[in-house]
Design a protein around this motif. Structure first.
Motif, short mmCIF file in Angstrom:
data_model
loop_
_atom_site.label_atom_id
_atom_site.label_comp_id
_atom_site.label_asym_id
_atom_site.label_seq_id
_atom_site.Cartn_x
_atom_site.Cartn_y
_atom_site.Cartn_z
N PRO A 4 0.84 -1.14 -0.02
CA PRO A 4 0.03 0.04 -0.02
C PRO A 4 1.15 1.24 0.10
CG PRO A 4 0.26 -1.27 2.16
CD PRO A 4 0.73 -1.86 1.35
N VAL A 5 0.54 2.29 -0.63
CA VAL A 5 0.98 3.55 -0.79
C VAL A 5 0.11 4.73 -0.70
CG1 VAL A 5 2.83 2.80 -2.24
CG2 VAL A 5 0.94 3.81 -3.41
N PRO A 6 0.68 5.90 -0.06
CA PRO A 6 -0.28 7.07 -0.03
C PRO A 6 -0.73 7.48 -1.41
CG PRO A 6 1.69 7.37 1.08
CD PRO A 6 2.14 6.17 0.42
N LEU A 7 -1.86 8.11 -1.47
CA LEU A 7 -2.31 8.55 -2.87
C LEU A 7 -1.58 9.96 -3.01
CD1 LEU A 7 -6.00 8.22 -2.90
CD2 LEU A 7 -4.46 7.07 -4.57
N LEU A 8 -1.37 10.12 -4.45
CA LEU A 8 -0.83 11.64 -4.83
C LEU A 8 -1.83 12.39 -4.56
CD1 LEU A 8 1.26 10.58 -7.94
CD2 LEU A 8 2.12 10.56 -5.29
N LYS A 586 0.52 -0.15 -4.75
CA LYS A 586 1.47 0.22 -5.78
C LYS A 586 1.45 -0.86 -6.83
CE LYS A 586 6.18 1.94 -6.08
NZ LYS A 586 7.59 2.22 -5.32
N LEU A 587 1.53 -0.66 -8.01
CA LEU A 587 1.92 -1.37 -9.22
C LEU A 587 3.16 -1.70 -9.30
CD1 LEU A 587 -0.71 0.48 -11.73
CD2 LEU A 587 -0.89 -1.58 -10.50
N GLY A 588 3.52 -3.12 -9.66
CA GLY A 588 4.85 -3.42 -10.28
C GLY A 588 5.36 -2.85 -11.30
N PRO A 589 6.74 -3.02 -11.58
CA PRO A 589 7.39 -2.29 -12.54
C PRO A 589 6.75 -2.42 -13.93
CG PRO A 589 8.92 -3.74 -11.37
CD PRO A 589 7.50 -4.05 -10.76
N ASP A 590 6.13 -3.34 -14.40
CA ASP A 590 5.55 -3.55 -15.72
C ASP A 590 4.12 -2.92 -15.73
OD1 ASP A 590 4.32 -5.37 -14.03
OD2 ASP A 590 4.42 -6.89 -15.47
N GLY A 600 -1.56 6.79 -11.98
CA GLY A 600 -0.11 6.85 -12.19
C GLY A 600 0.48 5.23 -11.88
N GLY A 601 1.26 5.29 -11.18
CA GLY A 601 1.76 3.91 -10.60
C GLY A 601 0.92 3.12 -9.43
N VAL A 602 -0.29 3.88 -9.20
CA VAL A 602 -0.91 3.09 -8.03
C VAL A 602 -2.39 2.51 -8.72
CG1 VAL A 602 -2.24 3.94 -6.15
CG2 VAL A 602 0.10 5.18 -6.47
N LEU A 603 -2.69 1.67 -8.03
CA LEU A 603 -4.06 0.89 -8.57
C LEU A 603 -4.98 1.35 -7.26
CD1 LEU A 603 -5.63 -0.66 -10.26
CD2 LEU A 603 -4.90 -2.72 -8.83
N LEU A 656 -7.50 22.89 -14.12
CA LEU A 656 -6.60 21.47 -14.34
C LEU A 656 -6.26 21.34 -15.82
CD1 LEU A 656 -8.99 19.17 -12.08
CD2 LEU A 656 -6.68 20.19 -11.49
N ARG A 657 -5.33 20.62 -16.18
CA ARG A 657 -4.94 20.59 -17.40
C ARG A 657 -4.78 19.12 -17.80
NH1 ARG A 657 -5.34 24.90 -20.62
NH2 ARG A 657 -3.56 23.91 -21.98
N PRO A 658 -5.06 18.71 -19.11
CA PRO A 658 -4.85 17.10 -19.11
C PRO A 658 -3.59 16.72 -19.49
CG PRO A 658 -5.41 18.55 -21.40
CD PRO A 658 -5.71 19.38 -20.01
N ASP A 659 -3.33 15.34 -19.25
CA ASP A 659 -1.94 14.79 -19.50
C ASP A 659 -1.74 14.45 -20.77
OD1 ASP A 659 -3.82 12.62 -20.19
OD2 ASP A 659 -3.26 11.81 -17.90
N THR A 660 -0.70 13.59 -21.39
CA THR A 660 -0.42 13.20 -22.63
C THR A 660 -1.44 12.49 -23.09
OG1 THR A 660 0.98 11.65 -21.78
CG2 THR A 660 2.14 13.69 -22.28
N ASP A 661 -2.16 11.96 -22.71
CA ASP A 661 -3.29 10.82 -22.89
C ASP A 661 -4.64 11.79 -23.36
OD1 ASP A 661 -1.84 8.58 -22.98
OD2 ASP A 661 -2.16 8.21 -20.99
N GLY A 662 -4.59 13.17 -22.96
CA GLY A 662 -5.70 13.96 -23.17
C GLY A 662 -6.91 13.58 -21.94
N ARG A 663 -6.37 13.19 -20.86
CA ARG A 663 -7.49 13.27 -19.89
C ARG A 663 -6.83 13.99 -18.55
NH1 ARG A 663 -6.14 6.84 -17.93
NH2 ARG A 663 -4.02 7.05 -17.48
N ILE A 664 -7.71 14.11 -17.72
CA ILE A 664 -7.56 14.72 -16.35
C ILE A 664 -7.88 13.68 -15.30
CG2 ILE A 664 -7.98 16.66 -14.81
CD1 ILE A 664 -8.30 18.51 -17.07
N GLN A 665 -6.97 13.21 -14.34
CA GLN A 665 -7.33 12.30 -13.42
C GLN A 665 -7.11 13.20 -12.12
OE1 GLN A 665 -4.41 9.11 -14.26
NE2 GLN A 665 -6.28 7.71 -14.02
N LEU A 666 -8.18 13.50 -11.24
CA LEU A 666 -8.41 14.19 -10.19
C LEU A 666 -8.45 13.25 -9.03
CD1 LEU A 666 -8.57 16.66 -8.19
CD2 LEU A 666 -11.06 16.52 -8.92
N ALA A 667 -7.12 12.95 -8.07
CA ALA A 667 -7.29 12.28 -6.73
C ALA A 667 -7.11 13.06 -5.75
CB ALA A 667 -6.52 10.92 -7.23
#
Length: 703
Positions: A4-8, A586-590, A600-603, A656-667
């Protein structure tokens, strides 16, 4: 288990807080059986059958009075009985109007080069000589999954090209004759003493015979290697059996809506149906029988110099040699080995498994129980394939309303008997008693759970929670994750099944997972299960139904939920559901395949309605995804907290601004210390100056 990891936390909105660590649980997101269109109903059972006289000709002129139909031994009243015939050169000449064209699916299992060439030549001959002009054919291949070589078509040239391509396919290897011979010969002579047992192994490996300590060690290593080969072969046969049966389920589901009698022609060098695969086998049989699909099987090995029956007999003979008392078994002598002699029961089980491996066993059962037949021990398949084509154009269709109206999900056996003399009768052997019409075939372990959903009030013996979320990634459809949490796993053998119904109550999606005990007969520890699946849905209001069913005790629990999928357009602002986050890993390396709940790197895992506790350091964490319009990439976000219809808190607008995939993730998150116990509504509004989307979620705060 991921850590487990803290959320960004988005800077400028709220102060962050870590999520609680995950509890021990089962988490399984396996590859799903290919989804197809399939509808079933047991209110009226339809059976098509083929009757031949003693000379092999189609038996015409039968009436309802000439036969008897039994279901689980109880005679049924036949409501309709018709003879359907398609005359040569005519598409719809029949005893009934609008007789549909024949549809044939040709399937190549994992085949060696010689068997593949033999199968290809047989289908080419069938295509040129026997296939009627108004028939449609599709060509498929099975390896680890189902591949389409040619979609269903009446274009003969396209079919020939796909058959030519089939020769270049490379199949994943499976255990074959050499491995089975190694196992059989290594076990040969074990019951006759140490010396003779070693001679048999030495002759196989070419090692000179010796009778010292080194010789003893070599013998035991050879036996150990043989048992490893045997175990590997068993696992590989399970894998092959599941691959074939899952592929057949997909084909049967796709063929179900097509009217008339359909056929699947399976070319294989053998279909093993060990105990672990038996349930999937019965699911295929039930689905084929409900979809009016007959499966014709072909042993692609052709005419063998040594028959499969001889090979099976030799294997059984060598295994029977091990049925000796402990004091006569060399593995029981001395203290230098930890290998235990195989018990009589284990050997009998192995004998049964060997019989199941013979081509005429699994392939024969599959054909017989779905109204087809097996072609084997022949290098000329033209006569058998011509008979199959004849049966697609000349058959009887009957229907009856079953006298047993208790749709309990069990398999019901059907038998049809003719009163007048005949040569051969082919008819379906049964179906799963499930009343609900489904978009994909019902698996055997799903049937009792589905039947329980159809009866009376929702059961409550097994607690569970359900949540559906919508992510409009590809308008007009939304990607819909569905999560089921079974907090306590104290059960023997649990099946989780989810149905998605549209506004008309029609089932548009079905998903499931079976959670068997870790070992046969073992009782699982009480631990939670997290079930995750995805589907794609068009705009509308949907009802979600989830049931957790203990297959051994019959205990069950079921819940329902409503999911609104809003209409969206690719050129406008669109937003996902607002999700209250329960925890994160936290997700693995792949990272694995991207899913909507990945940040991001979190599920992220959703909270499924559990009250939040006001403990120091705990927070109300939420997550939402937005896709802004291309010409309006920046959006403004506002968060409100509502209680009893009154706003008790709000944030200032944040850009808020979109990322490179054209979406905005708000957590982000809110500290819980300032919340009094009670029920709240969390509301997030996203705006690009032209469009605005508001999403909300209920948040219970525990005392």
């Amino acid at each position: 288990m991921r850590s487990p990891v803290p959320l960004l936390v988005l800077a400028g909105l709220f102060s962050g807080a870590s999520l609680a660590a995950p509890a021990d649980e089962d988490r399984s997101i396996p590859a799903a059986v290919p989804t197809t269109t399939f509808a079933i109903s047991t209110e009226r059972v339809k059976v098509d059958l083929v009757a031949r006289d003693k000379k092999g000709a189609i038996l015409r002129g039968l009436g309802a009075a000439d036969l008897e139909v039994y279901e689980d031994g109880v005679r049924q009243d036949v409501e309709s009985f018709d003879f359907v015939e398609r005359l040569p050169g005519e598409a719809t000449v029949a005893a009934r109007p609008a007789t549909p064209p024949a549809v044939v699916a040709v399937v190549f299992d994992r085949l060696g080069p010689g068997a593949r060439s033999f199968a290809q030549q047989a289908v080419l001959g069938y295509l040129d000589r026997a296939l009627s002009s108004k028939s449609w054919m599709g060509v498929f291949s099975i390896d680890r999954s189902l591949s389409t070589l040619q979609q269903f078509t009446d274009d003969r040239e396209a079919l020939r090209r796909s058959l030519d391509r089939s020769l270049s396919l490379a199949s994943t290897s499976v255990a074959g004759t050499r491995e089975r011979d190694s196992i059989r010969n290594a076990y040969a002579g074990l019951s006759t003493g140490i010396g003779q047992a070693h001679v048999a192994a030495a002759e196989l490996s070419g090692v000179p015979e010796c009778r010292n300590a080194e010789d003893e060690l070599i013998r035991h290593l050879e036996i150990l290697d043989s048992r490893l080969l045997e175990a590997f072969e068993s696992l590989e046969r399970d894998e092959q059996g599941f691959a074939v049966l899952h592929a057949l389920l997909a084909l049967v589901g796709g063929l179900q809506p097509v009217p008339g009698r359909k056929a699947v022609v399976l070319f294989s060098e053998g279909l093993a149906i060990p105990a672990g695969v038996e349930s999937a086998f019965r699911s295929v049989v039930a689905a084929a029988n409900r979809a009016n699909v007959s499966i014709y099987t072909v042993d692609a090995g052709g005419l063998r110099a040594t028959s499969a029956a001889d090979e099976t007999r030799r294997t059984i003979d060598s295994l029977q040699g091990r049925l000796q008392p402990e004091n006569g078994n060399p593995l029981a002598r001395g203290s230098i080995t930890t290998l235990q002699p195989m018990s009589g029961l284990a050997l009998l089980e192995r004998n049964e498994d060997t019989l199941r491996f013979a081509p005429g066993s699994g392939l024969g059962r599959l054909a017989d129980q779905t109204g087809g037949f097996l072609l084997q021990d022949s290098n000329d398949l033209s006569t058998g394939l011509a008979e199959m084509d004849e049966e697609l154009g000349a058959y009887y269709a009957l229907s009856y309303a079953p006298k047993n109206q208790a749709y309990d999900g069990r398999f019901r056996a059907i038998s049809v008997k003719l009163k007048r003399p005949h040569g051969r009768l082919q008819a379906r052997k049964g179906y799963l008693a499930v009343k609900t019409a489904l978009p994909v075939p019902a698996l055997e372990y799903e049937a009792p759970a589905l039947a329980r959903l159809d009866v009376g009030p929702l059961p409550t013996a097994v607690p569970l929670r359900l949540r559906g979320l919508q992510f409009p990634e590809e308008p007009p459809f939304s990607r819909v994750p569905i999560v089921v949490d079974v907090p306590s796993r104290g059960r023997q053998d649990l099946a989780v099944v989810v149905l998605v119904r549209d506004a008309t109550r029609r089932v548009v999606a079905k998903m499931s997972q079976r959670y068997p005990p870790a070992e046969p007969g073992a009782r699982s520890e009480a631990r939670p299960i997290l079930f995750y699946r995805e589907t794609r849905l068009p705009p509308g209001t949907y009802s979600l139904e989830a049931i957790a069913y203990d297959l051994r005790s019959g205990a069950a629990g079921a819940v329902t939920s409503v999911l609104d999928v809003p209409a969206v357009a690719s050129g406008r602002l669109r937003a996902s559901s607002l999700m209250i986050v329960g925890r994160a890993e936290k997700l693995g390396p792949d990272g694995g395949a991207a899913i909507p709940l990945q940040y991001g790197g979190v599920l992220l895992y959703p909270n499924l309605g559990q009250p939040l506790k006001r403990e120091p350091g705990q927070a109300l964490t939420f997550f939402v995804t937005a896709w802004p319009a291309v010409e309006r990439p920046g959006i403004e976000a506002r968060v409100e907290v509502i209680r009893d219809g009154q706003r008790v808190g709000a944030t200032r607008a944040t850009q808020l601004r979109p990322d490179t995939d054209g979406r905005i993730q708000l957590a982000s998150s809110l500290p819980l210390e300032g919340f009094a116990p009670g029920a709240y509504e969390l509301r997030v509004t996203l705006s690009d100056g032209r469009d605005a989307e508001t999403r909300s979620a209920v948040v219970p705060i525990a005392p």
